[in-house]
Design an enzyme around this catalytic site. Sequence first.
Site, mmCIF file in Angstrom:
data_model
loop_
_atom_site.group_PDB
_atom_site.id
_atom_site.type_symbol
_atom_site.label_atom_id
_atom_site.label_comp_id
_atom_site.label_asym_id
_atom_site.label_seq_id
_atom_site.Cartn_x
_atom_site.Cartn_y
_atom_site.Cartn_z
ATOM 1 N N GLY A 89 12.733 17.549 -24.473
ATOM 2 C CA GLY A 89 13.901 18.225 -25.031
ATOM 3 C C GLY A 89 13.531 19.407 -25.896
ATOM 4 O O GLY A 89 14.210 20.436 -25.880
ATOM 5 N N HIS A 146 19.934 12.961 -28.132
ATOM 6 C CA HIS A 146 18.485 12.843 -27.944
ATOM 7 C C HIS A 146 18.163 13.650 -26.676
ATOM 8 O O HIS A 146 18.134 13.123 -25.565
ATOM 9 C CB HIS A 146 18.075 11.382 -27.789
ATOM 10 C CG HIS A 146 18.449 10.540 -28.978
ATOM 11 N ND1 HIS A 146 17.619 10.390 -30.074
ATOM 12 C CD2 HIS A 146 19.582 9.829 -29.246
ATOM 13 C CE1 HIS A 146 18.217 9.596 -30.974
ATOM 14 N NE2 HIS A 146 19.413 9.246 -30.490
ATOM 15 N N THR A 147 17.947 14.946 -26.903
ATOM 16 C CA THR A 147 17.856 15.883 -25.782
ATOM 17 C C THR A 147 16.780 15.509 -24.783
ATOM 18 O O THR A 147 16.930 15.709 -23.569
ATOM 19 C CB THR A 147 17.585 17.305 -26.325
ATOM 20 O OG1 THR A 147 18.467 17.555 -27.412
ATOM 21 C CG2 THR A 147 17.790 18.341 -25.243
ATOM 22 N N CYS A 148 15.680 14.946 -25.269
ATOM 23 C CA CYS A 148 14.556 14.625 -24.383
ATOM 24 C C CYS A 148 14.960 13.600 -23.332
ATOM 25 O O CYS A 148 14.381 13.558 -22.245
ATOM 26 C CB CYS A 148 13.387 14.060 -25.184
ATOM 27 S SG CYS A 148 12.923 15.119 -26.557
ATOM 28 N N PHE A 149 15.932 12.763 -23.668
ATOM 29 C CA PHE A 149 16.284 11.656 -22.773
ATOM 30 C C PHE A 149 17.723 11.740 -22.258
ATOM 31 O O PHE A 149 18.224 10.798 -21.650
ATOM 32 C CB PHE A 149 16.090 10.312 -23.506
ATOM 33 C CG PHE A 149 14.745 10.171 -24.141
ATOM 34 C CD1 PHE A 149 13.611 9.953 -23.367
ATOM 35 C CD2 PHE A 149 14.596 10.303 -25.520
ATOM 36 C CE1 PHE A 149 12.360 9.834 -23.957
ATOM 37 C CE2 PHE A 149 13.342 10.191 -26.105
ATOM 38 C CZ PHE A 149 12.212 9.956 -25.332
#
Length: 980
Positions: free
Chosen positions: A753, A946-949
Amino acid sequence: MLCWGNASYGQLGLGGIDEEIVLEPRKCEYFHGKQVCDVGCGRRHTAFLLEDGTVYTCGCNDLGQLGHEKSRKKPEQVVALDAQIIVAMSCGESHTLALNDKGQIFSWGLGSDGQLGLNNFEECVRVPRNIKSLSDVQITQVACGYWHSHALSRGGQVFSWGQNRYGQLGLGKKGQSISTPQIIKSLQGIPFAQISAGGAHSFALTLSGAVFGWGRNKFGQLGLNDTNDRHFPALLKSLRSQRVIYISCGEDHTAALTKEGGVFTFGAGGYGQLGHNSTNHEINPRKVFELMGSVVTQIACGRQHTLAFTPSSGKMDSFGLGGNGQLGTRSSCNRKSPAPVKGPWATGIYPYIYFLLPSRCIAEMEQCCVKRIYAGGDQSFANYCTANNLQNLDDVRIKDPHRGICTLTEDIIQKWLNHSPGRVPQEISNEIDLVFSSASCLNGSFLSMSHPDHYSTSSKCSGVDMNMARILFHRVIQQDHPEIAQQIAASLEKNLIPRLSSSPPDIEALRLYLTLPECPLFKDRNNYVTIVIPFAKSLLSLKEAALRVLGNWWSTFEPPVFQLLVELYKDVVVYLLQMHKVGIPSVEQRIFTCFLDTSLRFLEILHTVNERAGHIIQYDKFYIHELDDLIDIRNDYVTWIQRQMYPMVSLGHDGVVTLCRYPFVFDAQAKTTLLQTDAVIQMQMAVDQAQMQNFSSMFLPAVESVNPCLILIVRRENIVGDTMEVLRKSKNVDYKKPLKVIFVGEEAVDAGGVRKEFFLLIMKELLDPKYGMFRYYEESMLIWFSNKITEENYGATEVLELVPNGEDINVNKSNRQDFVNAYVDYVFNTSVAPLFECFYAGFHKVCGGKVLELFQPNELQAMVIGNTNYDWTELEKSTEYKGEYWADHPTIRLFWEVFHSLPLEKKKQFLLFLTGSDRIPILGMKCLKLVIQPTGGGEHYLPVAHTCFNLLDLPKYTTLETLREKLLQAIDHNQGFNLA
């Protein structure tokens, strides 16, 4: 029957007349009341074929050419043929051929050069004998040269035998005579309409008007712009576009008749037999000027004279040698240009006024309506009908279907289907096998009658009616007649496809490559291995020129027709891969590999055609969506990369086909996998190199240790400067390493993210005009490289000089397109070249790799930046829930109600907030896989991304208004990783 010319041997059939020559047409009383349907004119003898199939001959008989020992002066029946129904005749210098209704040939007369085809060189054969070596072949036409013979079979094969001193047999050699019929292999696959033979030269004419000649050419009688003999058939390219429908050969000259009624002549002209008002020889076909304006429908060449008939005027013309009265002009003078034959000819209006006149007037008329003209050594004939028998008037421009090759027509199919279901009668079985075993027959079927019709066949026009092919193929393959389908499949598999040549002699021999795939048998998986793949293999074996012609023809296909062909071979590939997945014995592995490679290479050719034709169908129509389930794409890519690195390992050595050789079949999902695989490989190689260097540094102090990742530590307020500082200190290999981004003062761990936001921010910054790298065009909302640097170097006035004012454009319209092309090239290439070259080099340092070769430009664009094909319903359907949330939880229902009510820009902001990008992946919304989970706080908390996920922490809001307020507040502050 009217006759004129040399009567010295009795060849006119006039009985015991005193004259040696007859100077004008005279009635042959012997045939009064009889129906003559064909005449064969030899050097000094003549054969007459009656409607009942009996043969009569007269004239010189010193070598047995009459087939009887009766009178020479008047026609006598050839009794030895009494049991036969003869349908066609031809006479040579001193030999005769007769064809019966079963397709068998009988020959007699001089045989010293093998021209009788009886496997011997007997000087004289006085009784007709059957040519037994052709007993298994159905012959439909015969033609005699002076000392050689030809036959055309219903299957389209041309046979030759006899003297070959000048290569007149067309077998590729000259000299030795041949006494048994030989197939002219270099003509196989061509659909022929007619064969003709002269003194020592020969011709074959195709259904679409292509003319092939071979043999003696001393006077240019082959029309090939030289005087060299030909041992192989040669195409007269100069006549290809002239729509020739008939060829006639003299001793050393040739005449060609076109569909429009024009006459071309070439060869020996010493007696004026070419009709060009000269005695010159012509080595190229030349139109007879004095016949222009007349629609000639018949021509006939004698030894050294020519006849032409024009029905509209009822006029017959003759030119050439006249010493024996063969011109019918009441004179024995030669004529260098067309002169009227003096006869009781009916005018062109005659057939029409006939129906308007009372019967007593008709009875008084004795004018002759010509049915057919013939010419031989020095004799001429005209078969005619009288006024009271006009119903028998022939139109010789209409081909007799019984005298040509067998083609697939509605009539013949109906005949096949008329038999009771079950076992096919032998006669029908043989006919089915004949058509579907013969490339000539299929190439002569489905000819286009619309404009442009099949006479316009060229490397750009196939002459085929694809719709007719589809209709007739579906008509003949019927569920209630499976025995016919089985017979056709067997003929294609065992005879037709294995015999296809890699070097077809003419473009007309290529038509079946277009039409055969329309046959429903090709859609049956049971025929893939036996018919469909071998067919593709034959096509792939064609020489480059033939493939180029097919490509031109395919490019004219309507999209649905082209699509069906593509779908067929996509299905074959899927079928083979499914078989492979189930399991193939090792002994059959190589065969499977060849099958798969053949099918993919066929698709590759179609794909190339599609690209060159400006996309007949969209490129994604070549995608095989089943690949992801049928092959290990990652392993295939690794194998392909190894092949690139070690090219000596090829299909012939390891027996493996890599689908990456055929990237056009990969859909977006497959190409995503390829790109990911390539990135992993390149990153792993960079990491391995770093680890090797670190290992060496433990023992070698001179070797520095390096980080296996590329770390970017940047400040938001100076993101470009900080990034450039790191990149300046990096080496090329570092660009391939895994990237980790750290924003100064922020605690987020980069699991994807952070990187996404980094690229979003840095691209936004780089597009700022202050850097001068890119220029934004508001109207199109597109950006392009700025030409600012170029303008500084070369001056802006040079751009203005390229733009003419309106007056200049009006004056110079012809140059307008040149100007546009030059200007476009300047804007997109020349003016931005320095910046673009730097961008190109940098891009390939990071993203370069063989995988880029597999992408279409817009596929790569969608892969890199995503797309905007938003499907918000799909997004909701693909979203997953954790904890106590599920699709019908009250908060979730409120969430989607609020979300779907948002304007587009806010929805895009939500994507940016949750995923780090407002665009969607190339595979669509379903690949975003959003996850929503509850949080323990109260309603005063904001949603957290939670941008990464792609994970959203959503408090358990209970009202629509609160959820809308908090969601909008969150997505309006979508930058940074400190928001909670």
